[in-house]
Design an enzyme around this catalytic site. Structure first.
Site, PDB file in Angstrom:
ATOM      1  CG  ASP A  31     -25.359  -1.537  -4.414  1.00 32.89           C
ATOM      2  OD1 ASP A  31     -25.239  -0.333  -4.983  1.00 32.89           O
ATOM      3  OD2 ASP A  31     -25.367  -2.668  -4.632  1.00 32.89           O
ATOM      4  CG  ASP A  73     -21.822  -2.751  -4.443  1.00 33.94           C
ATOM      5  OD1 ASP A  73     -21.863  -2.557  -5.930  1.00 33.94           O
ATOM      6  OD2 ASP A  73     -22.550  -3.454  -4.090  1.00 33.94           O
ATOM      7  CG  ASP A  75     -21.749  -4.431  -8.350  1.00 40.41           C
ATOM      8  OD1 ASP A  75     -22.544  -3.922  -9.215  1.00 40.41           O
ATOM      9  OD2 ASP A  75     -22.049  -5.354  -7.676  1.00 40.41           O
ATOM     10  NE  ARG A  96     -28.382   0.002 -11.907  1.00 38.30           N
ATOM     11  CZ  ARG A  96     -28.228  -1.045 -11.615  1.00 38.30           C
ATOM     12  NH1 ARG A  96     -27.297  -1.603 -10.902  1.00 38.30           N
ATOM     13  NH2 ARG A  96     -28.684  -2.331 -12.502  1.00 38.30           N
TER      14      ARG A  96
END
Length: 439
Positions: A262, A219, A258, A317
């Site tokens: 996060d 990430d 990715d 997302r």
């Protein structure tokens, strides 16, 4: 020049960045408490989202002169992070720093050969019934694992507590880096452009789905078990490596990305303001698992505020939420034809999405803005789609009755500064969000 030398890399004691002020001060009122107009010493304003709760977020604002650094390369940046432990520090980033400046080949284990990997694990040669976990160390998969471990060690940068990382000027940032804000408190990241790291060595999993799949790591930024984090006026993008340019192998996209951000594993009290998230697929994940082992550490945490961010040309997302009380207001969402959804409603999530603006292309219904992964009530009021006030829950339920959503998140956000009228959000955010809009 006052400087120190670590491992052969010069890190200068930074001079104050004079004359810098957040654009938001002129547009919607203060979101930062300026100290001498040095953006590097600004702190998150009282009441500005969950990041201001409790002790608030001050980053390295209290750093003395010995703990203020300007960095221009990756080794220098990592050295500055490691210097001084958790004492307050300010790291000023000048120019674009490439974490993999020598390319992916420099990270490969001796003997690793991608063509050999493809030949051995093709569906025709290997099949789709057995994964690669048992492959020995000297196999193509074993050599890929060693290569991946080398990349992991190289591109991840661990951010200590009480740190401010700030870009100098309009062109500061990172390529190929993974910022790890892990198990610490009080971090500020501002005015930086992050080009998403590419996984140089994705793994083929023959058992992922009915056709197999490529799986990637890394990430761009991870907030893992950390508290009081402020991410402001940054730009997150796939940049020169968009998924649209990626090849296919074994009939599947060779996925090398990715997430962009996060927030996981009990992280708490985070404010993300005035950022641009663009050109990406799986963008932001809040809470990474439905499992009870993870839930025990996530319940009552994952409190995050998003305001005045631009979410542009994303697939999904923005964010996907589990467990957390997430407040998303005054954001602008601009979709393209690849759009899947913006808000993912996950296990025990308590999302409040209000006063946002959505710009959807012709043929994309407002019903897609929300995606139900689990039955968790949410609040979604005063949102505008293509300039029209739209009840996002009602339109979703009318068009997707098999995934009915319930209204009422069960809490009311109080940590907000000025809330702009939703009709004006697109213009305000488009003018003010992203890196280069602070200094």
């Amino acid at each position: 020049m006052n400087a120190q030398l670590w491992h052969g890399h010069v890190i200068t004691k930074a001079m104050a960045v004079a004359g810098c002020a957040a654009l938001v001060l002129a547009v919607t009122g203060p979101t930062a408490q300026a100290k001498g107009h040095d953006v590097a010493r600004e702190t998150l304003a009282t009441g500005d989202g969950w990041g201001s709760d409790g002790t608030g977020t001050t980053g390295g604002a209290a750093a003395d002169a010995a703990h203020v650094y300007t960095v221009t390369d990756w080794a220098g940046f990592k050295a500055a992070l490691a210097a001084g432990g958790s004492a307050p520090k300010i790291i000023k980033v000048k120019g674009t720093i490439d974490a993999v400046s020598e390319g992916c080949d420099s990270l490969a284990a001796p003997g690793y050969d991608f063509d050999a990997y493809l030949a051995k694990y093709s569906p025709e040669a290997w099949g789709l019934d057995t994964d690669l976990s048992a492959e020995p160390d000297d196999s193509p998969e074993g050599l890929r694992r060693v290569s991946a471990a080398h990349q992991d060690q190289t591109i991840k940068a661990n951010v200590p507590a009480n740190t401010t990382i700030v870009g100098v000027g309009k062109n500061a940032g990172f390529k190929g880096a993974s910022l790890q804000i892990k198990a610490v408190d009080n971090v500020i990241v501002r005015n930086l452009t992050f080009e998403s790291p590419i996984d140089c060595f994705p793994q083929w999993d023959p058992t992922d789905g009915d056709k197999g799949n490529w799986n990637s790591e890394y990430d761009t930024a991870v907030v893992y078990g950390s508290t009081h984090v402020w991410l402001d006026h940054n730009t997150f993008t796939d940049g020169s490596h968009p998924d649209s340019a990626a090849p296919t192998y074994f009939g599947m996209l060779y996925q090398q990305h990715d997430g962009e951000l996060d927030i996981v594993r009990g992280a708490n009290y985070v404010t993300a303001s005035w950022n641009v998230f663009t050109e990406h697929d799986k963008t932001i994940l809040i809470g990474n698992s439905d499992s009870e082992s993870t839930a025990a550490g996530d319940r009552g945490k994952l409190k995050v505020t998003f305001h005045h961010n631009l979410f542009s040309d994303l697939v999904e997302r923005a964010p996907r939420v589990r467990f957390g009380q997430v407040d998303s207001y005054n954001n602008h969402f601009v979709a393209n034809d690849d759009y899947a959804y913006s808000f993912g409603i996950g296990k025990e999530s308590q999302l409040v999405a209000e006063h946002n603006a959505f710009t959807l292309p012709e043929g994309i219904s407002a019903a897609k803005v929300l995606k139900r992964w689990n039955i968790s009530p949410l609040t979604a009021a005063d949102n505008y789609v293509n300039g029209k006030l739209t009840d996002l829950i009602a339109v979703h339920n009318a068009e997707i009755p098999a995934e009915t959503l319930e209204s009422g998140a069960g809490w009311t956000p109080t940590l907000r500064t000025k809330v702009d009228p939703a009709k004006k959000v697109s213009g305000i955010v488009d003018r003010g969000a992203g890196a280069g809009r602070v200094c």
